[in-house]
Design a protein around this motif. Structure first.
Motif, PDB file in Angstrom:
ATOM      1  N   UNK A 238      41.108  32.939  40.353  1.00 10.67           N
ATOM      2  CA  UNK A 238      42.437  32.332  40.341  1.00 10.67           C
ATOM      3  C   UNK A 238      43.509  33.249  40.942  1.00 10.67           C
ATOM      4  N   UNK A 239      43.226  34.526  41.146  1.00  8.17           N
ATOM      5  CA  UNK A 239      44.152  35.469  41.809  1.00  8.17           C
ATOM      6  C   UNK A 239      45.542  35.445  41.181  1.00  8.17           C
ATOM      7  N   UNK A 253      45.281  39.421  42.890  1.00  3.93           N
ATOM      8  CA  UNK A 253      43.987  39.709  42.286  1.00  3.93           C
ATOM      9  C   UNK A 253      43.856  39.132  40.882  1.00  3.93           C
ATOM     10  N   UNK A 254      42.632  38.779  40.546  1.00  4.56           N
ATOM     11  CA  UNK A 254      42.186  38.574  39.175  1.00  4.56           C
ATOM     12  C   UNK A 254      40.747  39.055  39.132  1.00  4.56           C
ATOM     13  N   UNK A 286      36.717  42.440  41.881  1.00  7.52           N
ATOM     14  CA  UNK A 286      37.456  43.682  41.673  1.00  7.52           C
ATOM     15  C   UNK A 286      38.507  43.433  40.606  1.00  7.52           C
ATOM     16  N   UNK A 287      38.652  44.332  39.638  1.00  7.38           N
ATOM     17  CA  UNK A 287      39.616  44.083  38.572  1.00  7.38           C
ATOM     18  C   UNK A 287      41.033  44.055  39.130  1.00  7.38           C
ATOM     19  N   UNK A 288      41.943  43.478  38.332  1.00  2.50           N
ATOM     20  CA  UNK A 288      43.291  43.184  38.814  1.00  2.50           C
ATOM     21  C   UNK A 288      44.221  44.384  38.829  1.00  2.50           C
ATOM     22  N   UNK A 289      43.741  45.555  38.380  1.00  2.00           N
ATOM     23  CA  UNK A 289      44.604  46.740  38.323  1.00  2.00           C
ATOM     24  C   UNK A 289      43.994  47.925  39.066  1.00  2.00           C
TER      25      UNK A 289
END
Length: 592
Positions: A238-239, A253-254, A286-289
């Motif tokens: 869902x980004x 990112x999500x 890839x994680x969002x942070x």
């Protein structure tokens, strides 16, 4: 200079609750009342919710969606017949037999999760020359962009706040003027396919995948994929969470997908370029942070898998975009890792007690659970490690940090210091709990010589407030910092202001948004390091919404003295969202 009209207050050491005026300050919507509407339409009037009294709906202008591919998916005879059969099964059995008799918990009830200013809005095309009260410092030159969850379609079952489609809000500031504001959905493959079918098809990871009905919805999705109605290989994310600008790309990112490249146009508009796999180098979520090292320009990241080993991987991208080899980090079970930290030489990886146990769905529960038998720990890994044998694990019992704000090394004591918000109950974001949520800003010390850990609350007990979403000066990320700027997440999950915290002394300086006004993450825009007079030389940007008036604005606050400098009136409502970033004018010029 014009007089500032926005209600603000600054206090030191004290947390004083605002008195209630009895004035309604939120609205509630039913699960079927959150669709994007045509331009000029208002949201439909909400039905009363069991969670709170019904309030007046917020009228929200809706912009027409931009032209997009796959406007209407063409189906053959077999696909149409299969689609009708699967739709009938969903409505007749899943919705009416498995879901309806059991009701919804608060954590997945759309009438709660996307009510009031958590409710979605339509897109807003670029609006120029926004009204400004006060003075915008001339050095602020660029775009403030903020991500958030904004469901395009009405939920058909359970819905968690984190499940919504990603929408980026962007405000261009130049020469002391607010040049433009725009908001656009990130055109993920998931959203593009659902738009083509005219309805939500992809399962919502948190809101729907509970118990037997969650298993049934997963089976429905895979059946639709087998019939060619959807193609999950093109992406399911869902980004909606993080934003980072790296190597000429603004990435939304999500942690359920690879990033999406979003481009800011000359007119301030936003366009989704597409999924971004770093020129074919990235083949996993890839994680969002991810963490951008200010000294090297490298982007450090993690990827976790909830189904198969390796459950966790670490990698980084050099400043030119070249990816390192993966370092597989062995874990006994898949762990929910939303954030991590970097120091000058290390990455710091949390392995906490919130884990994924898909078998819990067979027992009728959530697959995201708190494993009380597990001991929380942090891993310290050299940034250039070739494999996980270089990882040092340090136990930190009963610790769960959804976000980590910074970390640094203290060689004199052989310690790595981690600053994070320790949350209890650890799984309360995902599962109902009768215990009130607490998010305590904490200093955690990891001794790399002895393997021991200590931790302490940064604030005194009398000053304790929930602190979540925020940042330190990004020019000092991974190095020792004195200040952190964090949202005051009260009354949870709303944000009533933000705080500047002295991490050494525990001094707390709060900026309050005022009665019935709530916002989100404070974004610190630092002064050019060559001109900076100190770590706190810069400004805070944050979106704020007035729930009584139904209006939204952007505040510009001096980070040094916590005084309001300017208020920018926005043309449409900005829902409460997640994380943002500031893209400088020079970075805009270098966009890919």
């Amino acid at each position: 200079m014009q007089t500032l009209t926005a209600p603000t207050s600054v206090s030191i050491h004290r947390h004083t609750p605002r008195p209630s005026t009895g004035r309604p300050n939120s609205v509630r919507v039913t699960a079927r009342a959150v669709s994007s509407a045509p331009s000029g339409a208002a949201t439909r009037a909400p039905a009363p919710s069991h969670f709170a009294p019904a309030k007046p709906a917020i009228a929200t202008p809706k912009a027409p969606a931009p032209a997009r591919r796959d406007e209407k998916k063409k189906l053959n005879l077999f696909q149409r017949a299969a689609g009708m059969a699967l739709d009938a099964f969903e409505e007749g059995f899943v919705a009416n037999v498995l879901e309806r008799p059991h009701g919804l918990s608060k954590t997945v009830d759309p009438a709660i999760q996307i009510a009031g200013n958590f409710a979605p809005v339509g897109e807003t095309p670029p609006t120029h020359a926004l009204p400004v009260t006060g003075r915008i410092p001339p050095f602020i030159d660029g775009v403030y962009a903020r991500n958030g969850a904004n469901p395009h379609f009405d939920p058909v079952a359970g819905h968690h706040l984190f499940d919504g489609d990603g929408m980026v809000h962007a405000l261009r500031i130049r020469n002391g003027a607010a040049e433009s504001y725009a908001s656009r959905f990130t055109a993920t493959e998931r959203l593009t396919q659902e738009r083509a079918l005219g309805r939500p098809i992809f399962p919502k990871a948190i809101g729907e995948l509970h118990g037997h009905s969650g298993i049934a919805r997963l089976a429905l999705f895979y059946a639709r994929a087998a019939c060619g109605l959807v193609d999950p290989s093109r992406g399911t994310g869902v980004a909606n969470a993080g934003l980072v600008y790296f190597n000429g790309h603004l990435l939304a990112m999500s942690e359920d997908d690879i990033p999406y490249h979003v481009r800011v146009g000359e007119d301030g508009d936003l366009a989704t370029v597409g999924r971004y796999d770093f020129a074919g180098q990235l083949d996993c979520p890839m994680i969002a942070h991810p963490k951008l090292d200010p000294a090297t320009g490298d982007l450090h990241a993690l990827s976790y898998d909830v189904i198969k080993k390796p459950y966790l991987k670490y990698f980084y991208f050099a400043a030119d975009g070249t990816k390192s080899p993966d370092v597989e980090i062995p874990l006994d079970q898949p762990t929910m890792i939303h954030d991590f930290a970097i120091t000058q030489n290390f990455v710091v990886v949390p392995d906490h007690q919130v884990v994924f146990k898909l078998q819990e769905m067979l027992r009728g529960g959530s697959p995201v659970v708190l494993d009380k038998a597990k001991t929380s720990r942090f891993g310290i890994l050299p940034k250039r490690a070739s494999d996980s044998s270089e990882m040092l694990w340090v136990d930190v019992p009963d610790c769960f940090c959804f976000h980590l704000w910074n970390a640094w090394e203290e060689p004199a004591t052989d310690e790595v210091v981690v600053i994070g918000s320790c949350m209890t109950p650890a799984d309360s974001i995902f599962n109902d709990s009768d215990e009130p949520l607490q998010s305590v800003l904490t200093e955690i010390r990891l001794n790399t010589r002895t393997g021991a850990s200590t931790r302490r609350p940064v604030l005194a007990a009398a000053d304790q407030v929930n602190l979540e979403v925020g940042m330190v000066n990004s020019n000092l990320l991974g190095r020792k910092t004195r200040y952190a700027y964090l949202a005051v997440a009260e009354p949870w999950p709303k944000v009533s202001g933000f705080a500047k915290v002295d991490l050494a002394t525990g001094e707390l300086t709060k900026f309050d948004y005022g009665e019935g006004r709530f916002g989100g993450e404070p974004c610190f825009v630092p002064m050019d390091p060559a001109l900076s007079r100190g770590e706190d030389d810069g400004y805070i940007l944050t979106f704020v919404h007035d729930e009584a008036a139904g209006t939204s604005e952007l505040l510009v606050v001096n980070a040094a003295d916590m005084r309001l400098e300017a208020t920018i009136q926005l043309p449409s409502r900005v829902p409460y969202g997640f994380h943002g970033t500031f893209i400088t004018a020079s970075e805009l010029e270098s966009q890919a």
